[in-house]
Each structure stands twice: as structure tokens, then as C-alpha cells.
Enzyme design. Structure first.
Site, PDB file in Angstrom:
ATOM      1  N   LYS A 104       0.838  -1.200   0.000  1.00 43.89           N
ATOM      2  CA  LYS A 104       0.000   0.000   0.000  1.00 43.89           C
ATOM      3  C   LYS A 104       0.879   1.259   0.000  1.00 43.89           C
ATOM      4  O   LYS A 104       0.591   2.218  -0.719  1.00 43.89           O
ATOM      5  CB  LYS A 104      -0.891   0.025   1.255  1.00 43.89           C
ATOM      6  CG  LYS A 104      -1.824  -1.149   1.382  1.00 43.89           C
ATOM      7  CD  LYS A 104      -3.163  -0.853   0.787  1.00 43.89           C
ATOM      8  CE  LYS A 104      -4.080  -2.051   0.935  1.00 43.89           C
ATOM      9  NZ  LYS A 104      -3.456  -3.288   0.442  1.00 43.89           N
ATOM     10  N   ARG A 112      -6.179  -8.242  -9.962  1.00 40.73           N
ATOM     11  CA  ARG A 112      -6.899  -9.487 -10.268  1.00 40.73           C
ATOM     12  C   ARG A 112      -8.259  -9.145 -10.877  1.00 40.73           C
ATOM     13  O   ARG A 112      -8.680  -7.985 -10.822  1.00 40.73           O
ATOM     14  CB  ARG A 112      -7.118 -10.270  -8.970  1.00 40.73           C
ATOM     15  CG  ARG A 112      -8.073  -9.530  -8.040  1.00 40.73           C
ATOM     16  CD  ARG A 112      -8.387 -10.253  -6.751  1.00 40.73           C
ATOM     17  NE  ARG A 112      -9.468  -9.588  -6.035  1.00 40.73           N
ATOM     18  CZ  ARG A 112      -9.280  -8.583  -5.181  1.00 40.73           C
ATOM     19  NH1 ARG A 112      -8.071  -8.133  -4.935  1.00 40.73           N
ATOM     20  NH2 ARG A 112     -10.309  -8.003  -4.571  1.00 40.73           N
ATOM     21  N   GLU A 116      -2.755   7.636   7.778  1.00 42.77           N
ATOM     22  CA  GLU A 116      -3.284   8.586   6.799  1.00 42.77           C
ATOM     23  C   GLU A 116      -4.518   9.262   7.385  1.00 42.77           C
ATOM     24  O   GLU A 116      -5.087   8.818   8.377  1.00 42.77           O
ATOM     25  CB  GLU A 116      -3.617   7.905   5.467  1.00 42.77           C
ATOM     26  CG  GLU A 116      -4.736   6.899   5.514  1.00 42.77           C
ATOM     27  CD  GLU A 116      -5.003   6.264   4.145  1.00 42.77           C
ATOM     28  OE1 GLU A 116      -4.182   6.378   3.221  1.00 42.77           O
ATOM     29  OE2 GLU A 116      -6.064   5.631   4.025  1.00 42.77           O
ATOM     30  N   HIS A 139     -15.617  -5.112   5.990  1.00 39.49           N
ATOM     31  CA  HIS A 139     -14.745  -5.057   4.813  1.00 39.49           C
ATOM     32  C   HIS A 139     -15.035  -6.157   3.804  1.00 39.49           C
ATOM     33  O   HIS A 139     -14.236  -6.411   2.926  1.00 39.49           O
ATOM     34  CB  HIS A 139     -13.271  -5.077   5.243  1.00 39.49           C
ATOM     35  CG  HIS A 139     -12.999  -4.025   6.249  1.00 39.49           C
ATOM     36  ND1 HIS A 139     -13.064  -2.700   5.908  1.00 39.49           N
ATOM     37  CD2 HIS A 139     -12.762  -4.076   7.574  1.00 39.49           C
ATOM     38  CE1 HIS A 139     -12.842  -1.991   7.005  1.00 39.49           C
ATOM     39  NE2 HIS A 139     -12.663  -2.791   8.021  1.00 39.49           N
TER      40      HIS A 139
HETATM   41  N1  LIG Z   1      -8.287   6.980   5.189  1.00 37.62           N
HETATM   42  C1  LIG Z   1      -9.416   6.222   5.252  1.00 37.62           C
HETATM   43  N2  LIG Z   1     -10.558   6.780   5.720  1.00 37.62           N
HETATM   44  C2  LIG Z   1     -11.693   6.034   5.803  1.00 37.62           C
HETATM   45  C3  LIG Z   1     -11.689   4.697   5.409  1.00 37.62           C
HETATM   46  C4  LIG Z   1     -12.820   3.883   5.471  1.00 37.62           C
HETATM   47  C5  LIG Z   1     -12.713   2.571   5.053  1.00 37.62           C
HETATM   48  C6  LIG Z   1     -13.908   1.742   5.148  1.00 37.62           C
HETATM   49  C7  LIG Z   1     -14.233   1.196   6.356  1.00 37.62           C
HETATM   50  C8  LIG Z   1     -15.379   0.407   6.460  1.00 37.62           C
HETATM   51  C9  LIG Z   1     -16.166   0.176   5.376  1.00 37.62           C
HETATM   52  C10 LIG Z   1     -15.815   0.724   4.140  1.00 37.62           C
HETATM   53  C11 LIG Z   1     -16.605   0.523   3.009  1.00 37.62           C
HETATM   54  C12 LIG Z   1     -16.248   1.069   1.803  1.00 37.62           C
HETATM   55  C13 LIG Z   1     -15.103   1.848   1.694  1.00 37.62           C
HETATM   56  C14 LIG Z   1     -14.289   2.100   2.789  1.00 37.62           C
HETATM   57  C15 LIG Z   1     -14.678   1.532   4.018  1.00 37.62           C
HETATM   58  C16 LIG Z   1     -11.472   2.094   4.532  1.00 37.62           C
HETATM   59  N3  LIG Z   1     -11.289   0.840   4.062  1.00 37.62           N
HETATM   60  C17 LIG Z   1      -9.965   0.390   3.593  1.00 37.62           C
HETATM   61  C18 LIG Z   1     -10.148  -1.075   3.306  1.00 37.62           C
HETATM   62  C19 LIG Z   1     -11.570  -1.108   2.914  1.00 37.62           C
HETATM   63  N4  LIG Z   1     -12.150  -2.424   2.920  1.00 37.62           N
HETATM   64  C20 LIG Z   1     -12.207  -0.223   3.925  1.00 37.62           C
HETATM   65  N5  LIG Z   1     -10.400   2.879   4.482  1.00 37.62           N
HETATM   66  C21 LIG Z   1     -10.472   4.164   4.911  1.00 37.62           C
HETATM   67  N6  LIG Z   1      -9.369   4.924   4.849  1.00 37.62           N
HETATM   68 CA   LIG Z   2      -6.993  -4.936  -2.261  1.00 41.85          CA
END
Ligand SMILES: Nc1ncc2cc(-c3cccc4ccccc34)c(N3CC[C@@H](N)C3)nc2n1
Ligand SMILES: [Ca+2]
Length: 450
Positions: free
Chosen positions: A118, A293, A202, A237
Site C-alpha cells: 500500500k 486481479r 493517513e 470489509h
Molecule cells: N483513510 C481512510 N478513511 C476512511 C476509510 C474507510 C474505510 C472503510 C471502512 C469500512 C467500510 C468501508 C466501506 C467502503 C469503503 C471504505 C470503508 C477504509 N477501508 C480500507 C479497506 C476497505 N475495505 C475499507 N479505508 C479508509 N481509509
Molecule cells: Ca486490495
């Protein structure tokens, strides 16, 4: 044009069948590999040849690189399609295929390795001008430095594993008092889950939307995008509902995000199919990661563009130029995918494997069902709980929702609990219908009230 004589599909369930369908349409022979409990499953029945890879546990079968490669050599398969999950983003497996003269249907192992970090991928794309959230460029090396950078970024911040995926180990930090513990916990989880304790910090976005762009590149430097998907409805997730195109996309935003996605493909030397993931909040978008992928939700992109991504993957893996130009790719209508998991949504989504005693899949206008199950099939407990993908296409978003509602009503799966009732609730939820989805949609009470 056949591109290859024989392809081994190193996967199981719906995606193995999906890839075999693409091969069959191209007149390419298919080879299945299977674990002990999968010996009577649909992907084995569908293939032209099938070989036992090993015992139930993935490490003994679907993750057994050497065994899979030896089967490919023995049966004369010139190429291997990894599907998603298992070895799909395993750079060592892709390298071993190269070494053995077998075509890995995906990007080069070097690109898989680069995009697997990442941090590394953020550096690479941000220096190419692709927007990223403010972050600790060298990962976290000391608490004092982390405190300094976090106060510059501004709280809340989030601690993430660099070698990570799927949100494993993510720690949200509201203020400086929580930083030390979050870093320690994040590093511990990163170490045990990915064997690499590198974490970075971040800016944390509250309730962002997850928008991703599909790209397709050949080995001669030709690159196209196949528009956007929205995947904000996730739970722990795990995506549950995806749609194409993204309901809040404007022409201007799409042009900028597509340009960024193609820039990511260019700087990473990408070829084959890939997905560039962004977070979107308040009119701004930020590169998150690139998935090297074919993704589960490639279906909705196929339905709104009419392009068969698996057949395109096979074509470019054989060294052929892209058969399509950007002008050939038009968006038509709207598609939604609901992931049908053998889980109990009323019991914390716990897995509910077992025997399917009644099965009737929906059909009719605009419905696509990609599944690996059938009447009498026993869902094994040791693999992913997703058993089927129910997809609907409509002339517009409203019609695709109405068709999804109809298909959910028609879909009969008895013998195991599934997420069908949850999808019924989502498709009848006013916030979803208005397109106001964000990443914490499912955690809010309103879905349960419906
Ligand atoms: N800087 C920052 N701010 C808010 C975020 C919020 C999430 C997140 C957290 C929980 C559910 C989500 C659903 C769709 C998109 C993002 C999320 C997130 N992730 C990263 C992995 C992905 N499965 C969820 N990264 C984030 N990063
Ligand atoms: Ca990925």
C-alpha cells in the site's frame, strides 16, 4: 481465435465456472483442480479435465503452488487463470509460472509485488500526480515522529498495514492519546496476518464512498478503462452490494478518476485486467490501492459495457493487442450485484454451511446468476461463504433495483441461511434507493428497522 489450447483454472466455486464459460466460448479446453470435499462440485463437473489438488485445507490444495503447476505441466495446460482470492495476487506463484513457462493470466509478478505494498503503490502514484490522502510516507518509524505527522495531518487519522488488505488491522485514532496503542495493535495484527509489521498513518475520512475503476491493458502499452463501480455497502470489509455505474458520478468526476486510474496502470507497468480503488468524500477522490486481479464484481461492469472481461484477459495474456479501443466502450443502463452468502444476517453473519434441500434460481429479463451451487449440494465450511452472485441489469438504476427485488423474491435457497433477506431490506431501503450509500450504511440502525 483460440489463444491457447488448454487453460487450468486454479480456483473453485462460481469464479471457476465463470472462467470456464469464457474458455468454452473461445473453444479452449478447461482443466479444473479440486480439493477432497470439492470432488463432486459443479466446477469439476463443468471442466473438460479435473485433477485432485489435495486435502480440504486451502494450503494443501488451492494454495498449493507446486502441486497446481505440476498438474498444469502434466496435462499440457499452457496457461493458468487464478480467479480471485487464493493465489490470484500471489507474486511468488506468478513468478513460478513464468519460471515453468506457463502463462499466468494476470499482470507480471513484478507488478503484483509492487501493487501489493500500500505504501509503495501510494508513493508511485502520488509522484505521478494521482491524488492520495496525506500519509506518513515512510510508514511509522517512531512514536514521536508519528505524533508530529498525525498532528500535521489532523485527527482523526487511521493506522493501516502496508502489506495488508480488506481493512485487516485498521485502527481509527480520534486524538493523540490513542495513537501509541493504535500503532502497537496495528503492527501486531500486520505482523501476524501478513508477516510484515509495516504500518502507515493517513487522514481518516468519515463515511467515504468506495468507488473503483476497471482497467484493461495489453502487453503493448494499450490501456482502456471500463468505467466505475460503487462498492460502499460492505460489512467488516466484505462487500455485499456493488453497482455500475456509480450513482453519484458526474461526467467531469468520471473523466478525472478514469484518467487517474489509467495513470496508475501506466506507472505500474500494468497489463491484463485490474481495478483501481478510490475513496470519495466531499467532491474529492483519493487513491487507496490497486487490485491486480479480476474482481468478484466484474459482473456489473460486463453488464453495462457488454464486454466479456474473462475473454479479454485470456486474449491479452496470449500477447495479442487489445481488440477494443476506448471509443468502443459505451456505458449502457445500470447493473447491481448482490452477494449471496451462506451466512445468518440475524446471527452476526455467522457462516451457515450445510446441504441445500431446495434450490430454484431466478431468471427473466436482465437477470444474471453466477453460482457454484445446485439442489442437493452441501456447502463445505472451510471456504468462503459466498455461494452465488445475483445480478440485475436495467435501462436505468430504478429498473435495475426493481428487477433485483423481483429476482430476490424468485430466488429459493432452502437448507442454509443466506443473506437474501438482507438484500431484500437493502433494495427496499429509501436511503439506498436514493443512492445515498456510504461505507457505514450497514452499521446504522435503519437497515435493521426495515
Ligand atoms: N483513510 C481512510 N478513511 C476512511 C476509510 C474507510 C474505510 C472503510 C471502512 C469500512 C467500510 C468501508 C466501506 C467502503 C469503503 C471504505 C470503508 C477504509 N477501508 C480500507 C479497506 C476497505 N475495505 C475499507 N479505508 C479508509 N481509509
Ligand atoms: Ca486490495
Amino acid at each position: 481465435m483460440r489463444y491457447f489450447n488448454k487453460i487450468l483454472i486454479a480456483n473453485r466455486g462460481e469464479i471457476a465456472i465463470r472462467v470456464m464459460r469464457g474458455c468454452r466460448e473461445l473453444g479452449i479446453e478447461t482443466v479444473a483442480v479440486y480439493s477432497e470435499p470439492d470432488k463432486n462440485s459443479l466446477h469439476v463437473k463443468y471442466a473438460d479435465e479435473a485433477y485432485l489438488a489435495g486435502e480440504a485445507h486451502p494450503s494443501k490444495s488451492y494454495l498449493n503452488k507446486e502441486k497446481i503447476i505440476s498438474i498444469a505441466k502434466k496435462c499440457g495446460a499452457e496457461a493458468i487463470h487464478p480467479g480471485y482470492g487464493f493465489l490470484a495476487e500471489n507474486s511468488e506463484f506468478a513468478r513460478l509460472c513464468d519460471e515453468e513457462g506457463i502463462v499466468f493470466i494476470g499482470p507480471s509478478y513484478k507488478t503484483i509485488e509492487k501493487m501489493g505494498s500500500k505504501l509503495g503503490s501510494k508513493h508511485m502514484v502520488s509522484s505521478a500526480g494521482v491524488p492520495v490522502l496525506p500519509y506518513t510516507t515512510d510508514g511509522v518509524r517512531s512514536l514521536d515522529e508519528a505524533k508530529k505527522i498525525s498532528s500535521e495531518i489532523g485527527y482523526p487519522v487511521i493506522v493501516k498495514a502496508s502489506a495488508g488488505g480488506g481493512g485487516i488491522g485498521m485502527q481509527i485514532v480520534e486524538d493523540e492519546s490513542g495513537l501509541e496503542e493504535a500503532i502497537e495493535k496495528g503492527m501486531r495484527i500486520a505482523k501476524s496476518a501478513f508477516g510484515d509489521e509495516t504500518v502507515f498513518i493517513e487522514k481518516y475520512l468519515v463515511k467515504p464512498r468506495h468507488i473503483e475503476l476497471q482497467v484493461l491493458c495489453d502487453q503493448q502499452g494499450n490501456r482502456v478503462h471500463l468505467y466505475d463501480r460503487e462498492c460502499s455497502i460492505q460489512r467488516r470489509h466484505q462487500k455485499l452490494v456493488e453497482e455500475a455505474p456509480c450513482p453519484i458520478m458526474t461526467d467531469e468526476l468520471r473523466e478525472k478518476m478514469a484518467e487517474s486510474a489509467l495513470k496508475v496502470a501506466e506507472v505500474s507497468g500494468y497489463y491484463n485486467a485490474g481495478t483501481v480503488e478510490f475513496l470519495y468524500s466531499n467532491g474529492e477522490y483519493y487513491f487507496m490501492e490497486m487490485n491486480t486481479r479480476l474482481q468478484v464484481e466484474h459482473t456489473v461492469t460486463e453488464m453495462v459495457t457488454g464486454i466479456d472481461l474473462v475473454k479479454q484477459q485470456i486474449r491479452v495474456a496470449s500477447g495479442e493487442d487489445l481488440a477494443i479501443s476506448q471509443d468502443d466502450i459505451k456505458l449502457h443502463g445500470h447493473a447491481i450485484e448482490c452477494r449471496i452468502n451462506a451466512e445468518d444476517p440475524l446471527n452476526n453473519f455467522s457462516a451457515d454451511p450445510g446441504k441445500i434441500v431446495r434450490y430454484r434460481s431466478p431468471g427473466g429479463p436482465g437477470i444474471r446468476v453466477d453460482s457454484g451451487i445446485h439442489m442437493g449440494y452441501t456447502i463445505p465450511p472451510m471456504y468462503d461463504s459466498m455461494i452465488s452472485k445475483l445480478c440485475s441489469w436495467g435501462f436505468d438504476r430504478e429498473e435495475s433495483i426493481n428487477r433485483m427485488r423481483r429476482a430476490i423474491y424468485e430466488y429459493v435457497i432452502l437448507g442454509v441461511k443466506t443473506t437474501l433477506p438482507l438484500h431484500h431490506a437493502i433494495m427496499n431501503n429509501s436511503q439506498f434507493i436514493e443512492g445515498k450509500t456510504h461505507t457505514h450504511f450497514l452499521t446504522e440502525e435503519h437497515v435493521k428497522k426495515n
